[in-house]
Design a protein around this motif. Structure first.
Motif, PDB file in Angstrom:
ATOM      1  N   ALA A  13       0.993  -1.242   0.375  1.00  0.00           N
ATOM      2  CA  ALA A  13       0.292   0.349   0.130  1.00  0.00           C
ATOM      3  C   ALA A  13       0.792   1.370  -0.376  1.00  0.00           C
ATOM      4  O   ALA A  13      -0.013   2.732  -0.683  1.00  0.00           O
ATOM      5  CB  ALA A  13      -1.108  -0.338   1.284  1.00  0.00           C
ATOM      6  N   ILE A  14       1.936   0.966   0.803  1.00  0.00           N
ATOM      7  CA  ILE A  14       2.654   2.610   1.378  1.00  0.00           C
ATOM      8  C   ILE A  14       3.408   2.730  -0.111  1.00  0.00           C
ATOM      9  O   ILE A  14       3.673   3.377  -1.647  1.00  0.00           O
ATOM     10  CB  ILE A  14       4.002   1.796   2.046  1.00  0.00           C
ATOM     11  CG1 ILE A  14       3.116   2.594   3.679  1.00  0.00           C
ATOM     12  CG2 ILE A  14       4.913   3.134   1.442  1.00  0.00           C
ATOM     13  CD1 ILE A  14       4.026   2.032   4.404  1.00  0.00           C
ATOM     14  N   LEU A  15       3.758   1.073  -0.985  1.00  0.00           N
ATOM     15  CA  LEU A  15       4.210   1.543  -1.992  1.00  0.00           C
ATOM     16  C   LEU A  15       4.064   1.864  -4.082  1.00  0.00           C
ATOM     17  O   LEU A  15       3.978   2.587  -4.284  1.00  0.00           O
ATOM     18  CB  LEU A  15       4.891  -0.257  -2.925  1.00  0.00           C
ATOM     19  CG  LEU A  15       6.445   0.119  -1.753  1.00  0.00           C
ATOM     20  CD1 LEU A  15       7.268  -1.839  -2.301  1.00  0.00           C
ATOM     21  CD2 LEU A  15       7.454   0.515  -2.069  1.00  0.00           C
ATOM     22  N   LEU A  16       2.391   1.251  -3.479  1.00  0.00           N
ATOM     23  CA  LEU A  16       0.974   1.765  -3.904  1.00  0.00           C
ATOM     24  C   LEU A  16       1.074   3.688  -4.362  1.00  0.00           C
ATOM     25  O   LEU A  16       0.780   3.784  -5.095  1.00  0.00           O
ATOM     26  CB  LEU A  16       0.285   0.960  -3.791  1.00  0.00           C
ATOM     27  CG  LEU A  16      -0.769   1.974  -5.284  1.00  0.00           C
ATOM     28  CD1 LEU A  16      -0.681   1.454  -6.894  1.00  0.00           C
ATOM     29  CD2 LEU A  16      -2.145   0.177  -4.607  1.00  0.00           C
ATOM     30  N   ILE A  17       1.081   3.742  -2.984  1.00  0.00           N
ATOM     31  CA  ILE A  17       0.879   4.968  -2.783  1.00  0.00           C
ATOM     32  C   ILE A  17       1.185   6.136  -3.539  1.00  0.00           C
ATOM     33  O   ILE A  17       1.564   7.580  -4.308  1.00  0.00           O
ATOM     34  CB  ILE A  17       0.643   5.744  -1.245  1.00  0.00           C
ATOM     35  CG1 ILE A  17      -0.895   5.290  -0.668  1.00  0.00           C
ATOM     36  CG2 ILE A  17       0.533   6.839  -0.842  1.00  0.00           C
ATOM     37  CD1 ILE A  17      -0.932   5.260   0.502  1.00  0.00           C
ATOM     38  N   LEU A  18       3.299   5.478  -3.159  1.00  0.00           N
ATOM     39  CA  LEU A  18       4.281   6.811  -3.648  1.00  0.00           C
ATOM     40  C   LEU A  18       4.131   6.629  -5.178  1.00  0.00           C
ATOM     41  O   LEU A  18       4.621   7.488  -5.430  1.00  0.00           O
ATOM     42  CB  LEU A  18       6.026   6.539  -2.882  1.00  0.00           C
ATOM     43  CG  LEU A  18       6.018   6.620  -1.331  1.00  0.00           C
ATOM     44  CD1 LEU A  18       7.076   4.973  -1.283  1.00  0.00           C
ATOM     45  CD2 LEU A  18       6.169   7.971  -1.460  1.00  0.00           C
ATOM     46  N   SER A  19       4.145   5.420  -6.008  1.00  0.00           N
ATOM     47  CA  SER A  19       3.674   5.649  -7.093  1.00  0.00           C
ATOM     48  C   SER A  19       3.467   6.615  -7.951  1.00  0.00           C
ATOM     49  O   SER A  19       3.525   7.170  -8.831  1.00  0.00           O
ATOM     50  CB  SER A  19       3.926   4.102  -7.684  1.00  0.00           C
ATOM     51  OG  SER A  19       2.761   3.366  -7.702  1.00  0.00           O
TER      52      SER A  19
END
Length: 71
Positions: A13-19
């Motif tokens: 979820a954190i990686l998705l938000i950042l991307s």
């Protein structure tokens, strides 16, 4: 097993938000970091990789959510 899936979901979820947040509509990736981006018809280079990574993160997040339902 549920704890591992929850940790995996948080990381994805954190990686998705950042991307998602690092993409800008109708401007180049260089404009995100202060450069003067031009108008591109197609995604090139880092923008294309970031776009593909966003799709991969979204699919992984959905799959982990479905897996969590059955565990």
């Amino acid at each position: 097993m549920q704890t591992i899936i929850q940790i995996f979901q948080v990381v994805i979820a954190i990686l998705l938000i950042l991307s998602i947040l690092s993409q800008q509509r109708s401007s180049g990736l260089s404009a995100t970091f202060g450069g003067t981006g031009g108008f591109y018809v197609t995604k090139r280079g880092a923008e294309k990789i970031l776009f593909i990574l966003t799709i991969i993160f979204a699919v992984l997040f959905v799959l982990s959510a479905v897996l969590y339902l059955f565990v």
